[in-house]
Design a protein around this motif. Structure first.
Motif, PDB file in Angstrom:
ATOM      1  N   VAL A  86      10.407   0.688   6.164  1.00  9.63           N
ATOM      2  CA  VAL A  86       9.196   0.024   5.943  1.00  9.63           C
ATOM      3  C   VAL A  86       8.446   0.491   4.178  1.00  9.63           C
ATOM      4  O   VAL A  86       8.280   1.730   4.756  1.00  9.63           O
ATOM      5  N   ASN A  87       8.337  -0.360   3.877  1.00  5.47           N
ATOM      6  CA  ASN A  87       7.266  -0.472   3.266  1.00  5.47           C
ATOM      7  C   ASN A  87       5.561   0.017   3.807  1.00  5.47           C
ATOM      8  O   ASN A  87       5.864  -0.199   4.530  1.00  5.47           O
ATOM      9  N   HIS A  88       4.925   1.331   3.306  1.00  4.69           N
ATOM     10  CA  HIS A  88       3.635   1.804   3.505  1.00  4.69           C
ATOM     11  C   HIS A  88       3.031   1.140   2.064  1.00  4.69           C
ATOM     12  O   HIS A  88       3.414   1.213   0.794  1.00  4.69           O
ATOM     13  N   ASP A  89       1.882   1.097   2.597  1.00  3.39           N
ATOM     14  CA  ASP A  89       0.669   1.380   1.288  1.00  3.39           C
ATOM     15  C   ASP A  89      -0.631   2.266   1.433  1.00  3.39           C
ATOM     16  O   ASP A  89      -1.407   1.824   1.902  1.00  3.39           O
ATOM     17  N   LEU A  90      -0.610   3.400   0.223  1.00  5.16           N
ATOM     18  CA  LEU A  90      -1.488   4.144   1.146  1.00  5.16           C
ATOM     19  C   LEU A  90      -2.763   3.894   0.453  1.00  5.16           C
ATOM     20  O   LEU A  90      -3.286   3.237  -0.414  1.00  5.16           O
ATOM     21  N   THR A 125      -6.264   5.055   5.196  1.00  2.45           N
ATOM     22  CA  THR A 125      -4.936   4.249   5.856  1.00  2.45           C
ATOM     23  C   THR A 125      -3.572   3.327   5.811  1.00  2.45           C
ATOM     24  O   THR A 125      -3.510   3.773   4.450  1.00  2.45           O
ATOM     25  N   CYS A 126      -3.250   2.611   6.351  1.00  4.93           N
ATOM     26  CA  CYS A 126      -2.106   1.726   5.182  1.00  4.93           C
ATOM     27  C   CYS A 126      -2.542   0.258   5.437  1.00  4.93           C
ATOM     28  O   CYS A 126      -2.746  -0.524   6.279  1.00  4.93           O
ATOM     29  N   ASN A 127      -2.537  -0.290   4.061  1.00  3.80           N
ATOM     30  CA  ASN A 127      -2.903  -1.751   4.484  1.00  3.80           C
ATOM     31  C   ASN A 127      -1.766  -2.493   5.196  1.00  3.80           C
ATOM     32  O   ASN A 127      -1.844  -3.984   4.684  1.00  3.80           O
ATOM     33  N   VAL A 128      -0.874  -2.073   5.533  1.00  5.41           N
ATOM     34  CA  VAL A 128      -0.181  -2.842   5.730  1.00  5.41           C
ATOM     35  C   VAL A 128      -0.162  -2.748   7.784  1.00  5.41           C
ATOM     36  O   VAL A 128       0.161  -3.980   8.051  1.00  5.41           O
ATOM     37  N   HIS A 129       0.088  -1.596   7.662  1.00  6.11           N
ATOM     38  CA  HIS A 129      -0.620  -1.697   9.085  1.00  6.11           C
ATOM     39  C   HIS A 129      -2.020  -0.673   9.504  1.00  6.11           C
ATOM     40  O   HIS A 129      -2.057   0.517   9.561  1.00  6.11           O
ATOM     41  N   PRO A 130      -2.484  -1.634   9.855  1.00  8.30           N
ATOM     42  CA  PRO A 130      -3.650  -1.255  10.507  1.00  8.30           C
ATOM     43  C   PRO A 130      -4.086  -0.214  11.443  1.00  8.30           C
ATOM     44  O   PRO A 130      -5.376   0.088  11.058  1.00  8.30           O
ATOM     45  N   TRP A 131      -3.059   0.185  12.134  1.00 15.54           N
ATOM     46  CA  TRP A 131      -2.996   1.151  13.529  1.00 15.54           C
ATOM     47  C   TRP A 131      -3.115   2.407  12.658  1.00 15.54           C
ATOM     48  O   TRP A 131      -3.905   3.638  12.874  1.00 15.54           O
ATOM     49  N   MET A 132      -2.373   2.523  11.100  1.00 10.95           N
ATOM     50  CA  MET A 132      -2.630   3.599  10.476  1.00 10.95           C
ATOM     51  C   MET A 132      -3.529   4.663  10.122  1.00 10.95           C
ATOM     52  O   MET A 132      -4.453   3.738   8.586  1.00 10.95           O
ATOM     53  N   ARG A 133      -4.313   5.683  10.394  1.00  8.34           N
ATOM     54  CA  ARG A 133      -5.350   6.199   9.673  1.00  8.34           C
ATOM     55  C   ARG A 133      -5.118   7.988  10.412  1.00  8.34           C
ATOM     56  O   ARG A 133      -4.837   8.289  11.513  1.00  8.34           O
TER      57      ARG A 133
HETATM   58 CU    CU Z   1       1.901   1.715   7.034  1.00  6.15          CU
END
Ligand code: CU
Length: 195
Positions: A86-90, A125-133
């Motif tokens: 999937v795409n991530h948005d660092l 963080t990741c602007n696609v997946h709010p739980w990613m930190r």
């Molecule tokens: Cu992500």
């Protein structure tokens, strides 16, 4: 810690047989705390410490960052991978270093980033997946560590002196202690969080 709800993205969710738990507070089997960043905050001689040539790696795997907390020297390369389909948005939410935001598609080239100023510590963080930190601590010298699965840390090659050592945890905050190291000697230090 609560389980992470990845239902909004099936490509993330199906990578886990059982839901992942958030890594904000991870207590080890021996009762110690994982993911505490430890560094010499003050007391080193004025010197220029050269960053290692090898990069520090940050992976996006299973739609979480790995490792959850990392230390890096100012000027050292951070190598960022996307192992996911999937795409991530660092989003580097740094305040001292320039913040940045870049997407990284699956199988994209690795990204290489450098932070030129000391900053302990800031979230990725990741602007696609709010739980990613995850958390990145940029140190001006090589004397830092992150507590692992037994809660211990080790700082090698520290010159003799009297130091302020700081422990930093994303939820429980900062603790400081003073430590004197004799020439050729070793010293131990314990931090504790909680009541
Ligand atoms: Cu992500």
């Amino acid at each position: 810690m609560p389980a992470i709800d990845m239902a909004s993205n099936p490509n993330c969710e199906r990578q886990h047989k059982t839901p992942l738990k958030a890594e904000t507070v991870v207590v080890n089997p021996n009762g110690t705390l994982r993911y505490v960043f430890i560094w010499i905050k003050d007391g080193l001689p004025k010197a220029r410490w050269n960053p290692p040539a090898e990069p520090v790696r940050l992976d996006q795997s299973g739609c979480v960052y790995a490792p959850h907390v990392l230390g890096i020297m100012q000027g050292q390369q951070l190598e960022i991978l996307n192992s996911d389909p999937v795409n991530h948005d660092l989003h580097a939410e740094s305040k001292v270093n320039p913040a940045w935001n870049e997407s990284q598609p699956p199988r994209a080239e690795h990204k290489f980033k450098v932070f030129n100023a000391a900053e302990v510590m800031f979230p990725m963080t990741c602007n696609v997946h709010p739980w990613m930190r995850s958390w990145i601590a940029v140190s001006p010298h090589p004397f830092f560590a992150v507590t692992g699965s037994d809660g211990s840390f080790r700082l090698n090659g520290v010159p003799p002196g009297t130091y302020t050592i700081e422990a930093v945890h994303e939820q429980f905050g900062r603790k400081q202690a003073t430590l004197t190291l004799a020439p050729g000697g070793a010293a131990t230090l314990d931090f504790s969080y909680g009541s």
